[in-house]
Design a protein around this motif. Structure first.
Motif, PDB file in Angstrom:
ATOM      1  N   ILE A  93       1.050  -1.045   0.309  1.00 30.34           N
ATOM      2  CA  ILE A  93      -0.076   0.044   0.414  1.00 30.34           C
ATOM      3  C   ILE A  93       0.574   1.100   0.080  1.00 30.34           C
ATOM      4  N   ARG A  94       0.394   2.270  -0.720  1.00 32.39           N
ATOM      5  CA  ARG A  94       1.797   3.844  -1.005  1.00 32.39           C
ATOM      6  C   ARG A  94       0.971   4.659  -0.564  1.00 32.39           C
ATOM      7  N   HIS A  95       1.709   5.234  -0.848  1.00 33.07           N
ATOM      8  CA  HIS A  95       1.093   7.491  -0.040  1.00 33.07           C
ATOM      9  C   HIS A  95       0.766   7.349  -1.651  1.00 33.07           C
ATOM     10  N   GLY A  96      -0.012   8.200  -1.477  1.00 33.45           N
ATOM     11  CA  GLY A  96      -0.248   9.633  -2.401  1.00 33.45           C
ATOM     12  C   GLY A  96      -1.860   7.918  -3.694  1.00 33.45           C
ATOM     13  N   GLU A  97      -1.649   6.309  -3.471  1.00 33.22           N
ATOM     14  CA  GLU A  97      -2.186   6.390  -4.369  1.00 33.22           C
ATOM     15  C   GLU A  97      -3.434   5.346  -3.586  1.00 33.22           C
ATOM     16  N   ILE A  98      -4.329   4.936  -4.565  1.00 36.05           N
ATOM     17  CA  ILE A  98      -5.436   4.280  -4.234  1.00 36.05           C
ATOM     18  C   ILE A  98      -5.185   3.157  -4.566  1.00 36.05           C
ATOM     19  N   LEU A  99      -5.517   2.552  -3.829  1.00 31.76           N
ATOM     20  CA  LEU A  99      -5.262   0.896  -4.373  1.00 31.76           C
ATOM     21  C   LEU A  99      -6.876  -0.227  -4.311  1.00 31.76           C
ATOM     22  N   SER A 100      -7.127  -0.484  -5.023  1.00 35.17           N
ATOM     23  CA  SER A 100      -8.957  -1.021  -4.485  1.00 35.17           C
ATOM     24  C   SER A 100      -8.454  -3.074  -4.070  1.00 35.17           C
ATOM     25  N   LEU A 101      -8.906  -3.376  -3.536  1.00 38.65           N
ATOM     26  CA  LEU A 101      -9.089  -4.616  -2.833  1.00 38.65           C
ATOM     27  C   LEU A 101      -9.550  -5.387  -3.338  1.00 38.65           C
ATOM     28  N   LEU A 102      -9.801  -5.692  -4.549  1.00 30.61           N
ATOM     29  CA  LEU A 102     -11.405  -6.756  -5.213  1.00 30.61           C
ATOM     30  C   LEU A 102     -11.505  -8.146  -5.629  1.00 30.61           C
ATOM     31  N   GLY A 103     -12.559  -9.180  -4.651  1.00 29.37           N
ATOM     32  CA  GLY A 103     -12.475  -9.945  -4.956  1.00 29.37           C
ATOM     33  C   GLY A 103     -13.428 -10.829  -4.620  1.00 29.37           C
ATOM     34  N   GLU A 104     -14.189 -11.518  -4.657  1.00 29.11           N
ATOM     35  CA  GLU A 104     -16.076 -11.877  -4.721  1.00 29.11           C
ATOM     36  C   GLU A 104     -16.127 -12.415  -3.337  1.00 29.11           C
ATOM     37  N   ASN A 105     -17.275 -11.866  -2.706  1.00 27.27           N
ATOM     38  CA  ASN A 105     -17.475 -12.628  -0.888  1.00 27.27           C
ATOM     39  C   ASN A 105     -17.088 -13.611  -0.831  1.00 27.27           C
ATOM     40  N   GLY A 106     -16.421 -13.494   0.147  1.00 22.76           N
ATOM     41  CA  GLY A 106     -16.399 -14.589   0.908  1.00 22.76           C
ATOM     42  C   GLY A 106     -13.950 -14.870   0.188  1.00 22.76           C
ATOM     43  N   SER A 107     -14.243 -13.511   0.139  1.00 24.53           N
ATOM     44  CA  SER A 107     -12.546 -14.581  -1.077  1.00 24.53           C
ATOM     45  C   SER A 107     -11.317 -14.089  -0.343  1.00 24.53           C
ATOM     46  N   GLY A 108     -12.072 -12.709   1.273  1.00 21.76           N
ATOM     47  CA  GLY A 108     -10.556 -12.615   2.306  1.00 21.76           C
ATOM     48  C   GLY A 108     -10.647 -10.824   2.184  1.00 21.76           C
ATOM     49  N   LYS A 109     -11.492  -9.990   1.714  1.00 23.32           N
ATOM     50  CA  LYS A 109     -11.226  -8.813   1.394  1.00 23.32           C
ATOM     51  C   LYS A 109     -10.843  -8.350   3.311  1.00 23.32           C
ATOM     52  N   THR A 110     -12.146  -8.916   3.483  1.00 26.78           N
ATOM     53  CA  THR A 110     -12.776  -7.793   5.021  1.00 26.78           C
ATOM     54  C   THR A 110     -11.505  -8.249   6.191  1.00 26.78           C
ATOM     55  N   THR A 111     -11.635 -10.199   5.638  1.00 25.55           N
ATOM     56  CA  THR A 111     -10.432 -10.735   6.951  1.00 25.55           C
ATOM     57  C   THR A 111      -9.096  -9.766   7.057  1.00 25.55           C
ATOM     58  N   LEU A 112      -8.515  -9.727   5.545  1.00 29.96           N
ATOM     59  CA  LEU A 112      -7.335  -9.055   5.677  1.00 29.96           C
ATOM     60  C   LEU A 112      -6.667  -7.813   5.577  1.00 29.96           C
ATOM     61  N   MET A 113      -8.157  -6.606   5.430  1.00 23.33           N
ATOM     62  CA  MET A 113      -8.304  -5.154   5.827  1.00 23.33           C
ATOM     63  C   MET A 113      -8.399  -6.021   7.396  1.00 23.33           C
TER      64      MET A 113
END
Lengths: 366, 509
Positions: free
Chosen positions: B28-48
């Motif tokens: 994750i970098r400063h001055g940048e927007i990173l999208s975390l993409l994945g289907e439901n249950g792919s672990g996005k929220t867990t990771l965050m």
């Protein structure tokens, strides 16, 4: 590297599932551990040999034929109440009013024995007593249910308060029936034995066993196999789902409490006609509360309830026995009971969660 | 290249037998927007949640500004400048905005709320949004609450902001506003992570996209080099046809007629005001609106689960004899007894449509368990139905008696939709039928709805994704604050038009 923030020492992780053998193992381990732990405590406090203490406990429950039958008698009474509570709690209706329901069942049974004990043949008398005690218990259970269904009152408080009403009512009746001024009714129909459970196959308490086991089997089928049992399960899980399915939640609440109260009323009848042959404010004796533990621990499976009520009654009897055998006061024995229950309840925690210790999993990476 | 704000290395998290995250590497970098993409249950929220200190990783390392850190609690995360804006906002409703912002902060003396308000004003000016520090939270709209949540995180000096599905509850216009705020944050050097599964948003707002699939880290690509198709392919793992069929309605006949529908919620406030519309057999009628605009009550009123005010008319027109039957004031059971076969997939799947603690078989008999005179329940037919649905819809379950609560969201929905369709309905109502489902399951559901439509069923589809509503439905009814803001032809209308109707501003009534 000594980082200031280190991984926590112990973490809790919820288990997704657990194989049956493992859950059985954990429960068995809990009982063994609880026995060891109470042995150490007993030894530390009283300097007694724990093996002797446990033997004495066993003797208290099963040492003589008489004691075995007393254990069975008490176990059946507890089981009967737990069976009565099962449908209510499965519906998530917190019926803590079993005490009151037992008492009113007991009062009307006693009333029958006193007033019409000599007018009816034993068989018919017992049937009449059973029926009206069921009706009395049902009414006692129905009152909070009506308020819950109509005005959504809190059933926990309501059923609890109904207990005190029943207790006061009992002392009132005891006062009326008390002819000697001893503030107790004494053994009713001691000479004629009218309205007493007759011995079956020369066993005094066999009739209690037959009635309660029949109720246990019927309740098992009722909850698992019938449409009404299905409705209870749906209402207990979610009232919205019940409405969605077209189940009348009010009707189910009323009907279920009617059944629950009736069985608790019958427990009162068994207590008066089949066990003590008297009535007092102590007739229910806290069993209405103990039975809640039985019902929950068994997860409303009435067959599991048999084992759990046996365990609780065994502990109770054993505790009394070690108190007399070793001249301990009852607190010492209650401690043992407490320790064992604590471990059993605690084992449920380890069935649902597991512990992860620091370093236990990342040796290979360090 | 921008400076790295936060790096995750080989992060792994396991729940029981489920691997929620495996070998995830993220920069994750400063001055940048990173999208975390994945289907439901792919672990996005867990990771965050790992980053924000709610979960602790089982393996892996986290670096913030180049230093290795251990995040043991949300407080640790705050101290490191990591702030998370959750999907479900966590605030105290009776407090003002300013009070909520300082809630949980430790201050030696009393809070100087004036100072707090001034600082909030400063933050708002800097990033270009508006918050009234003295407004009570319960008076705020969903979008205002979300803004407040962002301010709260910025107030605490967060440099790394994580937004969990921020657009799920917003209208297209509000989403645009949010994106401009996010772009402003990027300009000021913040590192922003957006968790989402909406592809067009990813493409319009982010610089890079990191993709997760079933807990596995797939890779990170520059948004400029990605297309909707390429991203979907990474997300799902195979080529996916993103087009929804929309056959023309054949011989549509009036099936449900609602007029003058008024009803109140449990607090006695009106939720539906004078709603009138017709639904036709053989078409899909979409219902759009900001969440909580009366969609739920509308469907429940038709299903017989909601008490309506006097003057309401709800009629069902049987295709066989064309005689209208009034459904008003009838319970679901009585509606069924009238021979009206009406299926309803409610929003709350486990709290209303199914019994979580029961298995598939027992859930199959929820609606018709009481048929027949026997006091015992039948188990044979429900068992066969459960077996059929499991096969036909590919429900993944250890067994038919496994409590449905333990199944994944997609499988739960398949069980529910399967049961409702198996009843051979004349009217099929679905509320947020694809919420939380992965792309493949969503398309399975769209396909099932189209199948019903072709059979002549009147399908009512309450949805939240405007793109899907526009692609799937024949007509769209837009609700705004419990009123019908307009009924538009889905083939002709645009997203903007529907969006304006949703806010109750545009359109002709």
């Amino acid at each position: 590297m000594a980082a200031p923030n280190r991984e926590p020492l112990v973490r809790l992780v919820k288990r997704s599932s657990i194989p049956l053998w493992k859950s059985v193992l954990i429960r068995v381990a809990a009982i063994i551990l609880s026995l060891l732990f109470s042995a150490v405590i007993i030894n530390l406090i009283t300097k007694l040999d724990p093996i002797k203490v446990f033997t004495s406990m066993y003797n208290g429950a099963f040492g003589l034929e008489l004691r075995t039958w007393n254990t069975i008698r008490d176990m059946m009474l507890l089981l009967c109440i737990a069976v009565g509570l099962a449908p209510a709690f499965k519906m998530k209706f917190w019926n803590i009013g079993a005490e009151g329901q037992i008492l009113v069942g007991g009062i009307v049974s006693a009333a029958c024995m006193i007033s019409i004990g000599d007018k009816l043949p034993t068989g018919l008398l017992l049937v009449v007593m059973a029926l009206i005690s069921a009706v009395a218990g049902a009414i006692w259970g129905l009152i909070p249910a009506i308020f819950k269904a109509k005005w959504n009152t809190n059933e926990t408080l309501f059923t609890l308060m109904m207990n005190y009403v029943a207790i006061q009512f009992t002392s009132f009746m005891v006062d009326i029936w008390d002819k000697k001024g001893s503030h107790s009714v004494g053994v009713i129909n001691q000479v004629t034995r009218a309205g007493w459970f007759p011995p079956v196959a020369e066993k005094q308490y066999l009739l209690n066993v037959i009635i309660v086991l029949a109720l246990t089997v019927i309740m098992f089928i009722y909850l698992k196999k019938t449409k009404q049992g299905y409705e209870i399960a749906v209402v207990g899980e979610s009232e919205n789902t019940a409405r969605y399915a077209g189940i009348s939640v009010k009707k189910v609440i009323l009907r279920t409490m009617l059944i629950s109260g009736a069985i608790c009323g019958i427990a009162g009848f068994i207590e008066v006609a089949g066990v003590s042959h008297t009535i007092s404010v102590n007739t229910a004796g806290g069993r209405g509360f103990t039975a809640i533990i039985v019902a929950w621990l068994a997860k409303f499976n009435t067959f599991t309830m048999i084992l759990i009520s046996l365990l609780l009654v065994f502990l109770d009897k054993g505790a009394v026995q070690i108190a007399t055998d070793f001249g301990l006061n009852e607190y010492a024995s209650e401690m043992v009971t407490g320790i064992i229950l604590f471990f059993i309840l605690g084992s449920e925690f380890f069935i649902n969660y597991k512990l992860i210790f620091r370093h236990s999993h990342k040796e290979g990476k360090a | 290249m921008q400076q790295s704000a936060c790096t995750l290395k080989n992060v792994k998290k396991v729940f029981g037998s489920i691997v929620a995250n495996n070998n995830v590497n993220l920069d994750i970098r400063h001055g940048e927007i990173l999208s975390l993409l994945g289907e439901n249950g792919s672990g996005k929220t867990t990771l965050m949640n790992i980053l924000s200190g709610i979960y602790f990783p089982d393996e892996g390392e986290i670096f913030v500004n180049g230093e290795k850190v251990t995040i043991r609690s949300p407080k640790d995360a705050f101290d490191l400048g990591i702030g998370m804006i959750h999907q479900h906002f966590k605030r105290v409703d009776v407090f003002t905005a300013a009070e909520n912002v300082v809630l949980g902060l430790e201050e030696k003396s009393r809070f100087d709320l004036k100072k707090v308000a001034a600082k909030i004003g400063e933050i708002c000016d800097k990033y270009g949004f508006h918050v009234d520090p003295y407004q009570k939270v319960y008076n705020m709209s969903v979008s205002e609450k979300q803004t407040l949540e962002i301010v709260k995180v910025l107030y605490r000096g967060a440099d790394i902001l994580i937004l969990d599905e921020p657009t799920a509850v917003l209208t297209p216009q509000e989403t645009e506003k949010l994106f401009s705020v996010i772009r402003n944050m990027k300009k000021h050097g913040k590192a922003v992570v957006i968790i989402t599964h909406k592809l067009h948003e990813v493409l319009s707002v982010s610089d890079r996209v990191a993709i997760l699939r079933k807990g596995e880290y797939i890779g990170t690509v520059n948004t400029s080099e990605a297309t909707e198709l390429s991203l979907t392919e990474m997300m799902v793992g195979k080529k996916v046809e993103l087009n929804i069929d929309r056959p023309l309605p054949v011989n549509p006949q009036k099936r449900i007629s609602v007029s003058g529908l008024n009803c109140k919620n449990s607090e006695g406030l009106p939720v539906l005001k004078d709603v009138s519309f017709d639904a036709y057999g053989g078409e899909i009628l979409g219902i759009a609106g900001i969440s909580g605009c009366g969609q739920k009550e509308l469907l429940e009123a038709i299903a017989g689960l909601q008490t309506c005010e006097a003057g309401t008319k709800i009629e069902f027109i049987n295709p066989e004899d064309e005689i209208p039957v009034s459904l008003l004031g009838l319970s679901p059971k009585r509606i069924r007894r009238l021979g009206v076969s009406l299926s309803f997939v409610p929003e709350d799947r486990l709290g209303m449509g199914l019994v979580g603690s029961m298995g598939m078989t027992e859930n199959m008999m929820l609606k018709d368990y009481s048929t027949g005179n026997s006091i015992f329940t039948h188990t044979k037919e429900p068992h066969e139905l459960a077996e059929r649905i499991r096969k036909e819809l590919g429900v993944v379950t250890p067994g038919l008696s496994t409590p449905v609560r333990k199944l994944s969201g997609g499988n739960v929905q398949k069980v529910l939709v399967g049961r409702e369709i198996a009843a051979a309905p004349k009217v099929l109502m679905t509320a947020y039928a694809v919420r939380g489902l992965d792309i493949n399951t969503s398309y399975t559901i769209y396909h099932l709805l189209n199948e019903q439509k072709e059979k002549g069923v009147a399908v009512i589809y309450v949805g939240e994704d405007l793109d899907v509503l526009l692609a799937l439905c024949d007509r769209i009814l837009v609700l705004a604050q419990g009123e019908v803001a307009g009924i538009v032809d889905a083939r002709q209308t645009t997203k903007e038009e529907v969006g304006l109707l949703m806010t109750g501003k545009g359109g002709n009534k």
